[in-house]
Structures are given as C-alpha cells and as structure tokens.
Design a protein around this motif. Structure first.
Motif, PDB file in Angstrom:
ATOM      1  N   ALA A 139       0.827  -1.201   0.000  1.00  0.00           N
ATOM      2  CA  ALA A 139       0.000   0.000   0.000  1.00  0.00           C
ATOM      3  C   ALA A 139       0.865   1.256   0.000  1.00  0.00           C
ATOM      4  CB  ALA A 139      -0.919   0.007   1.230  1.00  0.00           C
TER       5      ALA A 139
ATOM      6  N   VAL B  60      -2.460  -1.615  -3.371  1.00  0.00           N
ATOM      7  CA  VAL B  60      -3.435  -0.570  -3.080  1.00  0.00           C
ATOM      8  C   VAL B  60      -2.778   0.772  -3.378  1.00  0.00           C
ATOM      9  CG1 VAL B  60      -4.800   0.570  -1.285  1.00  0.00           C
ATOM     10  CG2 VAL B  60      -4.588  -1.935  -1.303  1.00  0.00           C
TER      11      VAL B  60
ATOM     12  N   GLU C 183      -6.381   6.372  -7.217  1.00  0.00           N
ATOM     13  CA  GLU C 183      -6.974   6.251  -8.546  1.00  0.00           C
ATOM     14  C   GLU C 183      -6.048   6.904  -9.574  1.00  0.00           C
ATOM     15  OE1 GLU C 183      -9.643   4.563  -9.276  1.00  0.00           O
ATOM     16  OE2 GLU C 183     -10.103   4.080  -7.190  1.00  0.00           O
TER      17      GLU C 183
ATOM     18  N   PRO D 158      -6.388   6.318  -1.402  1.00  0.00           N
ATOM     19  CA  PRO D 158      -6.606   4.986  -0.821  1.00  0.00           C
ATOM     20  C   PRO D 158      -6.745   5.075   0.695  1.00  0.00           C
ATOM     21  CG  PRO D 158      -4.307   5.262  -1.463  1.00  0.00           C
ATOM     22  CD  PRO D 158      -5.033   6.456  -1.976  1.00  0.00           C
ATOM     23  N   ASN D 159      -7.503   4.145   1.276  1.00  0.00           N
ATOM     24  CA  ASN D 159      -7.750   4.210   2.717  1.00  0.00           C
ATOM     25  C   ASN D 159      -7.834   2.814   3.317  1.00  0.00           C
ATOM     26  OD1 ASN D 159     -10.402   3.222   2.185  1.00  0.00           O
ATOM     27  ND2 ASN D 159     -11.115   5.312   1.797  1.00  0.00           N
TER      28      ASN D 159
ATOM     29  N   ASN E  15     -10.325   1.018   4.188  1.00  0.00           N
ATOM     30  CA  ASN E  15     -11.307   0.125   3.565  1.00  0.00           C
ATOM     31  C   ASN E  15     -10.735  -0.558   2.326  1.00  0.00           C
ATOM     32  OD1 ASN E  15     -13.334   0.657   5.435  1.00  0.00           O
ATOM     33  ND2 ASN E  15     -14.084   2.439   4.297  1.00  0.00           N
ATOM     34  N   ASP E  16      -9.944   0.193   1.536  1.00  0.00           N
ATOM     35  CA  ASP E  16      -9.308  -0.401   0.350  1.00  0.00           C
ATOM     36  C   ASP E  16      -8.312  -1.489   0.763  1.00  0.00           C
ATOM     37  OD1 ASP E  16     -10.618   1.388  -1.466  1.00  0.00           O
ATOM     38  OD2 ASP E  16      -9.211   2.939  -0.853  1.00  0.00           O
TER      39      ASP E  16
ATOM     40  N   ALA F   9     -10.191  -4.568   1.858  1.00  0.00           N
ATOM     41  CA  ALA F   9     -10.723  -5.290   0.703  1.00  0.00           C
ATOM     42  C   ALA F   9      -9.635  -6.099   0.012  1.00  0.00           C
ATOM     43  CB  ALA F   9     -11.347  -4.300  -0.275  1.00  0.00           C
ATOM     44  N   ALA F  10      -8.436  -5.521  -0.079  1.00  0.00           N
ATOM     45  CA  ALA F  10      -7.324  -6.236  -0.703  1.00  0.00           C
ATOM     46  C   ALA F  10      -6.929  -7.467   0.102  1.00  0.00           C
ATOM     47  CB  ALA F  10      -6.121  -5.289  -0.863  1.00  0.00           C
TER      48      ALA F  10
END
Length: 322
Positions: free
Chosen positions: A259, A291, A294, A309-310, A312-313, A316-317
């Motif tokens: 990330a 992560v 955009e 990105p945060n 939650n991202d 999810a990953a």
C-alpha cells in the motif's frame, strides 16, 4: 517518553545537527519568516541567522543546482523544496548531477546533500501540490530515498541523511506532519535500509508507506476482529531497501498487500511486488495485491478523498486473498 509532532521532530533534527556540525548550510523558500512551507525548520533562522540559512527565490532549478555545487565544495547542504511536485523543476540537478557525480568521478567526489520536500494528499491543494513522487526517483542509481511515516523516524532518518556523504531525497508526508509520536530527548539516529515491523502478524503481510502505515493499522484492527492476523512493515527507506525483513515476513505469511498513496501504474508498489515475486515465489499462496490512488490527477479540495486509498481499500485487498 515525550510525545511531539512529526514537524517538531524535524525542527529538532535541523537545529541539533547544525549545532553539531558548523559546515551544515540550509536553504529554501520562506525559511526566515515561515520556517519552511509548513514549519519544518521553525526556529533555525533565529538560532543561526543569514550566514547559515539562505532564503531562495522561487526557482527550484536554480537553487537546487546551487545546492549541488555547494555540496561539491564541501558544504554539507540541506535544501528544501516547498512541495515535492516541484522537484520536477530540479530534475536534472538531482538525477543527472547529484546522483551521478560519485560514479563519474570514480569515487573522488561526493555530494553530501539532503533534498527535503513534503508530498502527498491531506491539505486539499489539488493536482499540482498533492502527489507522492517517490516513484519518479526510484529508477535513479546513486540517490538514496527516505520516507518516514512518524515523528521518531522523521528525526532519526533526517539526522542520518544529513550525516550521509551521498545525496538523499527526504520525502515528508503532509498528512503525517502534525501527527504526534514518542521521540526521546537523547541523541539517536535511524539507519538507512532497516525496515520496521510496525505490527506483528501471521496471516498476511502488508508493506505500507507513510500515510498508508496508519491506514493499514486501522485495517489491521478491524481484520483482527474477524480472525485475520496482519503483519505491517514500514520500509522507512526505499533506497536502500530492507529486502530481508520483507522476505522473512512473506515466507511466514505467504500473502502480501502493498500500500502506497501514488497511483499503482509505475509505482514503488510494483517494484516491491517484483522483488517479492523474484525471491519468494515458492512461498506465495496467493497473488500479490496492491493498493494505491486512482489513476487520475488529484482533485482540488475535499474531493481528493475520492481518489485517496484508505483502510477500507486495504481491508478489501486483504480479504480478496484470504
């Protein structure tokens, strides 16, 4: 141990090092009145005055080039660029001069230069003032890159950078600048090339950079409630990069998320992913997930949160590979 902000840690590092070594010279925009763009050198001008601190015009190509010359002349130089985005104006001085002079001189010359610049989102400054730029420079041999995520590392890494005989790109993250952390009053440094295991875990390795370290910690707390144990590694420096710490973690967990705040295309996360694949392929139990922001210019104002990105991202990953 006392708690101070990342910015205060940088202020202390500048003043302590300039007291320790009278050859250190600091230059940049608005150092006299503002103490840098955000305040990272506040108090230094009052302590050392115009003989050792120089307010430059708004001309990054000019004053960074001057700093390279000063460093070549034996003056240990710190130069600040107010926003990392504007390092683009000084690209030639950094990548074609400072980074290559030791090699081109067959080791006879060195460039003891620290180029400091705040990067990243968080201040809502828009597309030209909010980028994470470490990926622009990772492809340049001869240039060291530091990316502290917290106050302790900010002070310790800056001290190490100032004492280094090679050019160092020192990237501060704007949204970390007011975060507080434990910083000892006694003298210390943080060595380059030594990653930090921020949180030990067994199921998934997250390699996170700067603001993403903090987002990863939020994600890890939520994932722990679901029975997922996450190990978080902060590289602290990208050049040199502590491969051993990362590889050992990957061999233990077999699953990796990387990330960082820059868009994924051409980013540092791709390089780290390649290193892991080349060296730990037989240990991987799932694809490496990345992560990032955009892949669009960063919008002005609070709309930047839609591309940032945060936690939650990151969650999810992690869930996609477990």
């Amino acid at each position: 141990m006392r708690n101070i902000t990342y910015m205060q840690a940088l202020q202390e590092a500048h003043i302590e090092e300039m007291k320790r070594d009278e050859s250190i010279f600091l230059m940049g925009i608005e150092l006299r009145n503002m103490g840098s763009g955000i305040g990272q050198t506040m108090g230094a001008y009052q302590e050392f005055g115009p003989d050792r601190i120089f307010d430059t015009p708004i001309s990054e190509s000019g004053y960074v080039g001057t700093a390279v010359g000063l460093a070549l002349g034996g003056i240990r130089t710190i130069v600040e660029v107010q926003f990392a985005d504007f390092l683009s104006y000084a690209f030639d001085s950094i990548v074609n001069q400072a980074a290559k002079i030791r090699y081109l001189s067959a080791g006879k010359e060195c460039v003891p230069l620290v180029i400091r610049a705040p990067q990243g989102m968080g201040f809502f400054f828009g597309a030209q003032h909010s980028q994470c730029v470490e990926g622009w420079f990772l492809n340049v041999p001869g240039l060291k890159i530091a990316i502290p995520s917290n106050a302790y590392d900010a002070k310790g890494l800056l001290k190490s950078a100032i004492r280094d005989d090679d050019p160092v790109l020192f990237l501060e993250h704007k949204e970390c600048i007011f975060m507080k952390g434990e910083v000892p009053e006694e003298e210390y440094t943080v060595p380059f090339g030594q990653a930090k295991i921020v949180r030990p875990g067994a199921d998934v390795t997250i390699v996170a950079m700067q603001k993403m370290v903090w987002e990863s910690l939020k994600a890890a707390e939520e994932l722990e409630k679901e029975g997922v144990s996450v190990e978080i590694i902060d590289p602290r420096t990208l050049v040199p990069f502590d491969k051993d710490t990362v590889f050992e973690s990957v061999k233990k967990t077999g699953k990796v998320v990387i990330a960082n705040e820059a868009p994924k295309r051409g980013s540092v996360s791709g390089e780290i992913s390649a290193l892991i694949t080349e060296n730990c392929f037989n240990y991987l139990k799932a694809p490496i997930m990345r992560v990032g922001a955009e892949n669009i210019p960063i919008p002005f104002g609070v709309n930047e949160t839609h591309v940032l990105p945060n936690a939650n991202d990151i969650m999810a990953a992690v869930k996609s590979i477990i």
